[in-house]
Design a protein around this motif. Sequence first.
Motif, PDB file in Angstrom:
ATOM      1  N   GLY A   1       0.829  -1.097  -0.068  1.00 21.33           N
ATOM      2  CA  GLY A   1      -0.116   0.141   0.057  1.00 21.33           C
ATOM      3  C   GLY A   1       0.798   1.242   0.009  1.00 21.33           C
TER       4      GLY A   1
ATOM      5  N   GLU B   1      -0.541   6.991  -4.304  1.00 16.51           N
ATOM      6  CA  GLU B   1      -0.713   6.573  -5.782  1.00 16.51           C
ATOM      7  C   GLU B   1       0.336   7.078  -6.734  1.00 16.51           C
ATOM      8  OE1 GLU B   1      -4.731   6.732  -8.711  1.00 16.51           O
ATOM      9  OE2 GLU B   1      -3.752   8.881  -8.004  1.00 16.51           O
TER      10      GLU B   1
ATOM     11  N   VAL C   1      -3.999  -8.710  -1.610  1.00 17.29           N
ATOM     12  CA  VAL C   1      -4.298  -7.347  -2.052  1.00 17.29           C
ATOM     13  C   VAL C   1      -5.121  -6.459  -1.215  1.00 17.29           C
ATOM     14  CG1 VAL C   1      -6.014  -8.062  -3.691  1.00 17.29           C
ATOM     15  CG2 VAL C   1      -4.583  -6.063  -4.309  1.00 17.29           C
TER      16      VAL C   1
ATOM     17  N   TRP D   1      -4.847  -2.903   0.384  1.00 17.52           N
ATOM     18  CA  TRP D   1      -5.857  -1.662   0.280  1.00 17.52           C
ATOM     19  C   TRP D   1      -6.398  -1.148   1.521  1.00 17.52           C
ATOM     20  CZ3 TRP D   1      -6.670   1.609  -3.190  1.00 17.52           C
ATOM     21  CH2 TRP D   1      -6.371   1.321  -4.612  1.00 17.52           C
ATOM     22  N   GLU D   2      -6.558  -2.159   2.533  1.00 14.41           N
ATOM     23  CA  GLU D   2      -7.166  -1.705   3.928  1.00 14.41           C
ATOM     24  C   GLU D   2      -6.020  -0.790   4.693  1.00 14.41           C
ATOM     25  OE1 GLU D   2      -9.535  -3.712   7.579  1.00 14.41           O
ATOM     26  OE2 GLU D   2      -7.416  -4.379   7.174  1.00 14.41           O
TER      27      GLU D   2
ATOM     28  N   ARG E   1      -5.997   2.735   2.670  1.00 18.81           N
ATOM     29  CA  ARG E   1      -7.020   3.426   2.907  1.00 18.81           C
ATOM     30  C   ARG E   1      -7.053   4.109   4.129  1.00 18.81           C
ATOM     31  NH1 ARG E   1     -10.156  -1.000   0.494  1.00 18.81           N
ATOM     32  NH2 ARG E   1     -10.589  -0.381  -1.827  1.00 18.81           N
TER      33      ARG E   1
ATOM     34  N   PRO F   1      -4.752   6.719  -1.881  1.00 17.48           N
ATOM     35  CA  PRO F   1      -4.292   5.353  -1.605  1.00 17.48           C
ATOM     36  C   PRO F   1      -4.140   4.449  -3.058  1.00 17.48           C
ATOM     37  CG  PRO F   1      -6.735   5.502  -1.182  1.00 17.48           C
ATOM     38  CD  PRO F   1      -6.225   6.886  -1.543  1.00 17.48           C
TER      39      PRO F   1
ATOM     40  N   VAL G   1      -2.371   0.630  -4.314  1.00 16.16           N
ATOM     41  CA  VAL G   1      -1.675  -0.854  -4.132  1.00 16.16           C
ATOM     42  C   VAL G   1      -0.999  -1.348  -5.202  1.00 16.16           C
ATOM     43  CG1 VAL G   1      -2.119  -3.055  -3.804  1.00 16.16           C
ATOM     44  CG2 VAL G   1      -3.717  -1.580  -2.401  1.00 16.16           C
TER      45      VAL G   1
ATOM     46  N   LYS H   1       0.046  -3.667 -11.572  1.00 16.82           N
ATOM     47  CA  LYS H   1      -1.052  -2.826 -10.843  1.00 16.82           C
ATOM     48  C   LYS H   1      -2.076  -4.170 -10.676  1.00 16.82           C
ATOM     49  CE  LYS H   1      -4.329   1.005 -11.435  1.00 16.82           C
ATOM     50  NZ  LYS H   1      -5.613   0.135 -11.310  1.00 16.82           N
TER      51      LYS H   1
ATOM     52  N   VAL I   1      -9.586  -4.746  -9.024  1.00 11.12           N
ATOM     53  CA  VAL I   1      -9.641  -4.247  -7.417  1.00 11.12           C
ATOM     54  C   VAL I   1      -9.833  -2.842  -7.533  1.00 11.12           C
ATOM     55  CG1 VAL I   1      -8.381  -4.293  -5.293  1.00 11.12           C
ATOM     56  CG2 VAL I   1      -8.154  -5.949  -6.745  1.00 11.12           C
ATOM     57  N   GLN I   2     -10.989  -2.270  -6.868  1.00  8.28           N
ATOM     58  CA  GLN I   2     -11.237  -1.018  -6.933  1.00  8.28           C
ATOM     59  C   GLN I   2     -11.056  -0.150  -5.779  1.00  8.28           C
ATOM     60  OE1 GLN I   2     -12.361   0.444  -9.756  1.00  8.28           O
ATOM     61  NE2 GLN I   2     -12.014  -1.640 -10.988  1.00  8.28           N
ATOM     62  N   GLU I   3     -10.618   1.079  -5.712  1.00 11.85           N
ATOM     63  CA  GLU I   3     -10.621   1.765  -4.579  1.00 11.85           C
ATOM     64  C   GLU I   3     -11.961   1.989  -4.044  1.00 11.85           C
ATOM     65  OE1 GLU I   3      -9.258   6.314  -3.256  1.00 11.85           O
ATOM     66  OE2 GLU I   3      -8.982   5.667  -5.102  1.00 11.85           O
TER      67      GLU I   3
END
Length: 199
Positions: free
Chosen positions: A19, A22, A57, A61-62, A65, A76, A78, A193, A197-199
């Motif tokens: 993480g 961006e 993943v 992301w967690e 965020r 954020p 990943v 990338k 997987v969406q933000e």
Amino acid sequence: MDSAANYEFQPSFILGFHGCEEEVGMRILCEPEEHLKPSEKSYDWLGSGIYFWEGSVARAWEWARAYHAAGKIKKPFVLGAVIDLRHCLDMFDLGASEQARAAHAHLQGLMDSAGKPMPENKGSTPDKPARILDCAVMNTLHQIREERELPEYDSVRGAFLEGDPIYPGAGFRSHTHIQICVRKIACIKGYFKPINVQE
């Protein structure tokens, strides 16, 4: 090299997820010579290096965020990596545990001689997320190997038991994960990338 050390070399690649901001992730994806920078914080529990969540993943992301919500990163992101662990200090292995125990004893001796207190793992939860002692032990372990001219470890792998039990009486915790600390850039074979997987 003893026969057990033969098995410190991992036989296959793994996927790691990191993480980050961006802007950082996109720069690394677009510029072939760019790499993530090693972390050298005092609480990096596997010692100094580049950290990845192994195979998770969602956990990366967690984390990203949460850092965004805390105002520590603007957007954020990943970043995935294909990692060859190579010569790995795998904390799932009995031999690695024995090395860590010996490094702790060595560190204790150094601190006693200097009249200083031992570092401590800190935090308000039982998992003590600020692993200051563990970081010092891991870095001491690597220093001992260097002084004894033993082969360096390229990576470190360990399980972090984190979070609350997922149900009453459970041995499983909500945020337990495997983390990878890459000590040598050569372990990273490429970045990507993650898809779908969406933000």
